[in-house]
Scaffold this motif. Structure first.
Motif, PDB file in Angstrom:
ATOM      1  N   GLN A   1      35.393  46.683  63.082  1.00  0.00           N
ATOM      2  CA  GLN A   1      35.532  47.468  61.859  1.00  0.00           C
ATOM      3  C   GLN A   1      34.193  47.701  61.167  1.00  0.00           C
ATOM      4  OE1 GLN A   1      36.876  44.475  62.449  1.00  0.00           O
ATOM      5  NE2 GLN A   1      37.013  43.181  60.614  1.00  0.00           N
ATOM      6  N   ASN A   2      33.200  46.846  61.457  1.00  0.00           N
ATOM      7  CA  ASN A   2      31.878  47.022  60.864  1.00  0.00           C
ATOM      8  C   ASN A   2      31.015  47.985  61.670  1.00  0.00           C
ATOM      9  OD1 ASN A   2      32.357  43.627  60.730  1.00  0.00           O
ATOM     10  ND2 ASN A   2      32.329  44.790  58.817  1.00  0.00           N
ATOM     11  N   THR A   3      31.271  48.088  62.963  1.00  0.00           N
ATOM     12  CA  THR A   3      30.468  48.964  63.822  1.00  0.00           C
ATOM     13  C   THR A   3      31.152  50.303  64.077  1.00  0.00           C
ATOM     14  OG1 THR A   3      31.413  47.926  65.804  1.00  0.00           O
ATOM     15  CG2 THR A   3      29.353  47.019  64.959  1.00  0.00           C
TER      16      THR A   3
ATOM     17  N   MET B   1      34.686  45.972  44.098  1.00  0.00           N
ATOM     18  CA  MET B   1      35.642  46.936  43.549  1.00  0.00           C
ATOM     19  C   MET B   1      35.455  48.281  44.255  1.00  0.00           C
ATOM     20  SD  MET B   1      35.210  45.788  39.537  1.00  0.00           S
ATOM     21  CE  MET B   1      36.595  46.771  38.923  1.00  0.00           C
ATOM     22  N   GLY B   2      36.223  48.470  45.334  1.00  0.00           N
ATOM     23  CA  GLY B   2      36.047  49.633  46.190  1.00  0.00           C
ATOM     24  C   GLY B   2      36.278  50.964  45.510  1.00  0.00           C
ATOM     25  N   ASP B   3      37.150  50.998  44.514  1.00  0.00           N
ATOM     26  CA  ASP B   3      37.434  52.255  43.829  1.00  0.00           C
ATOM     27  C   ASP B   3      36.244  52.755  43.026  1.00  0.00           C
ATOM     28  OD1 ASP B   3      39.982  52.311  44.844  1.00  0.00           O
ATOM     29  OD2 ASP B   3      40.916  51.446  43.062  1.00  0.00           O
TER      30      ASP B   3
ATOM     31  N   ARG C   1      36.103  52.519  51.496  1.00  0.00           N
ATOM     32  CA  ARG C   1      35.800  51.770  50.282  1.00  0.00           C
ATOM     33  C   ARG C   1      35.850  50.263  50.531  1.00  0.00           C
ATOM     34  NH1 ARG C   1      37.947  56.607  48.776  1.00  0.00           N
ATOM     35  NH2 ARG C   1      37.259  57.565  46.810  1.00  0.00           N
ATOM     36  N   GLU C   2      35.899  49.886  51.802  1.00  0.00           N
ATOM     37  CA  GLU C   2      35.955  48.475  52.174  1.00  0.00           C
ATOM     38  C   GLU C   2      34.551  47.887  52.227  1.00  0.00           C
ATOM     39  OE1 GLU C   2      38.653  46.553  52.638  1.00  0.00           O
ATOM     40  OE2 GLU C   2      39.903  48.266  52.056  1.00  0.00           O
ATOM     41  N   ALA C   3      34.358  46.741  51.588  1.00  0.00           N
ATOM     42  CA  ALA C   3      33.098  46.003  51.660  1.00  0.00           C
ATOM     43  C   ALA C   3      33.290  44.775  52.538  1.00  0.00           C
ATOM     44  CB  ALA C   3      32.653  45.584  50.258  1.00  0.00           C
ATOM     45  N   VAL C   4      32.198  44.114  52.916  1.00  0.00           N
ATOM     46  CA  VAL C   4      32.307  42.917  53.750  1.00  0.00           C
ATOM     47  C   VAL C   4      32.732  41.705  52.930  1.00  0.00           C
ATOM     48  CG1 VAL C   4      30.571  43.779  55.370  1.00  0.00           C
ATOM     49  CG2 VAL C   4      29.872  42.234  53.511  1.00  0.00           C
TER      50      VAL C   4
END
Length: 337
Positions: free
Chosen positions: A190-192, A207-209, A199-202
């Motif tokens: 999912q990272n590559t 706060m993705g929004d 809006r996804e962070a590791v």
């Protein structure tokens, strides 16, 4: 008492005093709320078996890269045309953290091959902004010829939110209960295969929004002879080729070991990591030129001095090359069993 003293000062000194008090308050907040604001990664720490498997996989990746370099050398010696290279667009995404009143921020570097984008208007917009950006200090070939002084350009949400094609590489860092080099920087499917509009962070508390996106530049020339640094190779530069390589002692660490337990909310956080990728891998800006991160990004990183193949030293985290003897001696030992 402090407020009384400040009220006696001239207005400029009074403003500076209030700003200093505010900064101190945020720093105290960071220290007291360390567990809430540290930014732990979403993934569970890797097991020794998975580290070994990833190590093996990246060794094979490096082997394929060597074969490609050998083919390029053969093409040069025979006069055959060399395969054209891709260029890579470098972005920084910024998220406020939960429970921080949107005053503390998490950042990640996103690297996208030019071919990822199918939206011609979006590419034209990026190429137009490119001429306004400060070129990489590693740009000796003039890929990005510009006299501009702007380190980054903001990308409107209505433009980046339409870019749904996977194919970018997400480079981020957070805390975790693991001591293996680079285990704090997830590097899974999912990272590559990240889409720019994700809006996804590791980490779990971004706060993705409220994501913001900034364009920093391009590595390499599209369809040209100047090879760029891909997101995969950027990860290898920071992690010396593969997870756990830092502990093997073959290269100086790239600013930090980036283990989960190395995380510190003030001195070695996610923003230190993105500064390292931008400055030491791509030759772009560091903490002095980030989009309003304030006390979230206090450290100016110093890149390690490494030697190129010709023996010259350079303050850059280079893409490691692994010789054949190293690969043969380690492949049998690095099993997933």
């Amino acid at each position: 008492m402090i407020m009384s003293l400040l009220s006696r000062l001239p207005i400029p000194q009074r403003i500076a005093g209030f700003a200093l008090i505010g900064t101190g308050f945020v720093l105290i907040l960071l220290g007291l709320a360390r567990n809430d604001l540290r930014g732990d990664i979403l993934e569970s720490p890797p097991s020794p078996a998975s580290v070994s498997l990833l190590h093996s996989q990246l060794l094979f990746d490096s082997e394929q890269q060597q074969h490609h370099e050998q083919n390029v050398a053969v093409a040069a010696s025979t006069g055959l045309p060399e395969k054209k290279t891709d260029s890579y667009y470098v972005f920084l995404q910024k998220f406020p953290l939960e429970s921080s009143f949107k005053k503390i921020f998490h950042t990640e570097v996103i690297v996208c091959p030019r071919g990822t984008f199918k939206d011609a208007a979006f590419l034209n917009m990026l190429d137009g902004k490119l001429n306004t950006l400060v070129p990489s200090r590693f740009d000796e070939t003039g890929v990005q010829a510009s006299d501009a002084k702007t380190p980054f350009a903001s990308i409107d949400k209505d433009q980046w939110s339409k870019q749904s094609e996977p194919g970018c590489v997400q480079l981020g860092y957070g805390g975790a209960n693991c001591g293996v080099g680079c285990c704090g920087s997830p590097h899974k499917h999912q990272n590559t295969n990240y889409a720019l509009n994700s809006r996804e962070a590791v980490i779990s508390n971004a706060m993705g929004d409220y994501k913001e996106l900034y364009f920093y530049g391009v590595s390499g020339s599209a369809g040209g002879d100047v090879g760029g640094i891909s997101g995969e190779n950027a990860y290898k530069s920071v992690c010396h080729g593969f997870m756990n390589a830092v502990e093997m002692g073959t290269l100086p660490k790239c600013v930090s070991n980036w283990a989960g337990r190395d995380y510190n909310p003030l001195t070695n956080n996610c923003n230190t990591f993105t500064s390292t990728v931008l400055k030491c891998v791509y030759g772009l800006s560091d903490a002095n030129a980030k989009p309003h991160l304030g006390v979230s990004d206090l450290r100016n990183v110093k890149c390690p001095s490494e030697k190129k193949l010709d023996g010259t030293e350079f303050d850059q985290c280079l893409i490691p090359t692994i010789d054949a003897s190293f690969e043969v001696s380690d492949k049998d030992a690095l099993s997933s069993e």
